[in-house]
Design an enzyme around this catalytic site. Structure first.
Site, PDB file in Angstrom:
ATOM      1  N   HIS A 178       1.265   4.916  -2.528  1.00  0.00           N
ATOM      2  CA  HIS A 178       0.810   5.691  -3.684  1.00  0.00           C
ATOM      3  C   HIS A 178       1.985   6.383  -4.362  1.00  0.00           C
ATOM      4  O   HIS A 178       2.932   6.800  -3.694  1.00  0.00           O
ATOM      5  CB  HIS A 178      -0.230   6.726  -3.264  1.00  0.00           C
ATOM      6  CG  HIS A 178      -1.485   6.110  -2.734  1.00  0.00           C
ATOM      7  ND1 HIS A 178      -2.538   5.755  -3.543  1.00  0.00           N
ATOM      8  CD2 HIS A 178      -1.841   5.745  -1.481  1.00  0.00           C
ATOM      9  CE1 HIS A 178      -3.505   5.215  -2.797  1.00  0.00           C
ATOM     10  NE2 HIS A 178      -3.113   5.199  -1.549  1.00  0.00           N
ATOM     11  N   GLU A 219     -11.732   2.839   6.165  1.00  0.00           N
ATOM     12  CA  GLU A 219     -10.761   3.784   6.731  1.00  0.00           C
ATOM     13  C   GLU A 219     -11.531   4.936   7.378  1.00  0.00           C
ATOM     14  O   GLU A 219     -11.587   5.064   8.594  1.00  0.00           O
ATOM     15  CB  GLU A 219      -9.839   4.294   5.615  1.00  0.00           C
ATOM     16  CG  GLU A 219      -8.873   5.382   6.052  1.00  0.00           C
ATOM     17  CD  GLU A 219      -8.212   6.097   4.865  1.00  0.00           C
ATOM     18  OE1 GLU A 219      -8.730   6.014   3.729  1.00  0.00           O
ATOM     19  OE2 GLU A 219      -7.186   6.765   5.094  1.00  0.00           O
ATOM     20  N   ASP A 278       1.395   3.977   2.805  1.00  0.00           N
ATOM     21  CA  ASP A 278       0.363   4.798   2.173  1.00  0.00           C
ATOM     22  C   ASP A 278       0.962   6.029   1.462  1.00  0.00           C
ATOM     23  O   ASP A 278       1.169   5.982   0.264  1.00  0.00           O
ATOM     24  CB  ASP A 278      -0.697   5.208   3.221  1.00  0.00           C
ATOM     25  CG  ASP A 278      -2.059   5.485   2.601  1.00  0.00           C
ATOM     26  OD1 ASP A 278      -2.190   5.350   1.377  1.00  0.00           O
ATOM     27  OD2 ASP A 278      -2.996   5.851   3.341  1.00  0.00           O
ATOM     28  N   ASP A 279       1.205   7.105   2.189  1.00  0.00           N
ATOM     29  CA  ASP A 279       1.769   8.327   1.602  1.00  0.00           C
ATOM     30  C   ASP A 279       2.870   8.887   2.505  1.00  0.00           C
ATOM     31  O   ASP A 279       2.664   9.887   3.193  1.00  0.00           O
ATOM     32  CB  ASP A 279       0.675   9.395   1.447  1.00  0.00           C
ATOM     33  CG  ASP A 279      -0.424   8.967   0.498  1.00  0.00           C
ATOM     34  OD1 ASP A 279      -0.132   8.744  -0.693  1.00  0.00           O
ATOM     35  OD2 ASP A 279      -1.575   8.845   0.953  1.00  0.00           O
ATOM     36  N   HIS A 320      -9.754   0.860  -1.710  1.00  0.00           N
ATOM     37  CA  HIS A 320      -9.731   1.364  -0.336  1.00  0.00           C
ATOM     38  C   HIS A 320     -11.111   1.135   0.286  1.00  0.00           C
ATOM     39  O   HIS A 320     -12.122   1.163  -0.407  1.00  0.00           O
ATOM     40  CB  HIS A 320      -9.445   2.870  -0.323  1.00  0.00           C
ATOM     41  CG  HIS A 320      -8.014   3.226  -0.602  1.00  0.00           C
ATOM     42  ND1 HIS A 320      -7.385   2.916  -1.763  1.00  0.00           N
ATOM     43  CD2 HIS A 320      -7.101   3.898   0.152  1.00  0.00           C
ATOM     44  CE1 HIS A 320      -6.139   3.371  -1.728  1.00  0.00           C
ATOM     45  NE2 HIS A 320      -5.936   3.976  -0.569  1.00  0.00           N
ATOM     46  N   HIS A 352       0.840  -1.206   0.000  1.00  0.00           N
ATOM     47  CA  HIS A 352       0.000   0.000   0.000  1.00  0.00           C
ATOM     48  C   HIS A 352       0.873   1.253   0.000  1.00  0.00           C
ATOM     49  O   HIS A 352       1.262   1.772   1.045  1.00  0.00           O
ATOM     50  CB  HIS A 352      -0.961   0.005   1.189  1.00  0.00           C
ATOM     51  CG  HIS A 352      -2.098   0.969   0.991  1.00  0.00           C
ATOM     52  ND1 HIS A 352      -3.410   0.568   0.816  1.00  0.00           N
ATOM     53  CD2 HIS A 352      -2.114   2.318   0.887  1.00  0.00           C
ATOM     54  CE1 HIS A 352      -4.171   1.626   0.632  1.00  0.00           C
ATOM     55  NE2 HIS A 352      -3.416   2.710   0.672  1.00  0.00           N
TER      56      HIS A 352
HETATM   57 ZN   LIG Z   1      -4.078   4.694   0.275  1.00  0.00          ZN
END
Ligand SMILES: [Zn+2]
Length: 357
Positions: A23, A206, A284-285, A203, A21
């Protein structure tokens, strides 16, 4: 596997793992973003340059702030060279943290205008993924992700593009604010992707709870859920997810940054694994959350996961990946070697120290 001594602490950087996961733009090194912005005389918002991880409330306003920073970072990615650099550095950074398999999510829509369209944008990504795999030894797969904020017909266009490139493209995702868009309307796009053999990796779970997870599960038939952590709020749903073998891409730092949980250590990782859920930790980021893959494993260690349990988390991430069989076998053997190797006991001030760069 042998049982390590309970006080054993092995080097988590040396633990083979898969990163499922992450991006594209969110993977950027802060220094790279700064350098590229300077070259283009683009002024970045302070939230991207202050070296502090984002912290917002789990509201639409909070998400808007996150999205605004994300868009500002994306604005510097305006050429083939910039796109290639991001992928190369993502693979290099994964290699440095012990990841042997990276599955990187990209929505080519934003980059398409700079390189002559959606197809060239994806082909650049795929070509560089292959080159980066050769250069770093990290096996790289690409997930094409559609956005909830765009029309479901755009998602179908992306799904057809992804399907045509099945192979290096291994999955199809759906990202952006979970509270936006009608999940069921994206089902046809996911059918196109799954008919081409791609993994369904939307996704869900969340920002919204069990009702929406249930909707994602029944409409999009996920192999893995991006986050999915909030299925813990409904034991029956969690049981269903465990029984169907749906993996959960759990990203503690992201959840804390976006206010889903107060702290990364509050993420219900223990409840999920106790229930038998297959989990893959992800960053994730990292550009926005200030925390890369290794730190997610360090967070699990702070939560009380032993080396045996951390090895199980890593093995779970590898099994949930779409890596070629030989890669999976090699990485799983590496996890066993890691666990049967000697435990390190670093001085306390170094314990839990993170991979800040
Ligand atoms: Zn994500």
């Amino acid at each position: 596997m042998t049982n390590p001594p309970p006080e054993g602490r092995r080097d988590l950087r040396a633990l083979p793992k898969a990163h499922l996961h992450l991006h594209f733009t969110g993977s950027m090194r802060p220094r790279t973003l700064l350098e590229m912005a300077q070259q283009r005389r683009i002024r970045l918002p302070r939230g991207l340059t202050d070296g502090v991880g984002l912290q917002v409330e789990p509201t639409q306003r909070g998400w808007f702030r996150f999205q605004r920073l994300y868009d500002a970072a994306r604005a510097v990615v305006d050429s083939e060279a910039a796109m290639r650099r991001i992928i190369r550095e993502a693979a290099e950074d994964d290699a440095a943290e012990g990841s042997g398999r990276l599955e990187l999510q990209v929505d080519p829509t934003s980059y398409a205008p700079h390189v002559g369209g959606l197809t060239p944008a994806l082909e650049i990504v795929l070509d560089e993924a292959e080159a980066s795999e050769r250069a770093t030894g990290v096996s790289v797969g690409i997930i094409v992700a559609a956005s909830r904020t765009r029309h479901p017909l755009d998602a179908r266009t992306l799904a057809r593009l992804a399907a045509r490139h099945a192979g290096r493209v291994i999955g199809f995702g759906l990202s952006n604010d979970e509270r936006r868009g009608d999940t069921t309307a994206f089902a046809p796009a996911f059918r196109i992707a799954q008919n081409a053999g791609l993994a369904s990796v939307p996704h869900g779970g969340e920002l919204l709870g069990p009702d929406h997870v249930h909707n994602v599960v029944t409409s999009l038939h996920p192999d893995r859920l991006g986050h999915g952590v909030r299925c813990v709020e409904d034991p029956r749903l969690l049981e269903q997810i465990v029984d169907s073998g749906i993996g959960l891409e759990v990203c503690p730092a992201s959840n804390a940054s976006l206010g889903v949980y107060a702290e990364a250590t509050d993420v219900p990782l223990r409840a999920l694994t106790d229930a038998g859920a297959a989990v893959a930790l992800g960053a994730d980021d990292p550009l926005l959350f200030g925390s890369r893959l290794l730190e997610q494993y360090e967070t699990a260690r702070i939560m009380g996961f032993s080396d045996t349990e951390l090895a199980a988390l890593a093995a779970s991430s590898i099994r949930l990946s779409r890596a070629p069989e030989d890669v999976t076998a090699r990485l799983l053997a590496g996890v066993e070697d890691w666990l049967s190797g000697p435990a390190l006991l670093p001085p306390p001030e170094e314990q839990g120290r993170t991979a800040q760069r």
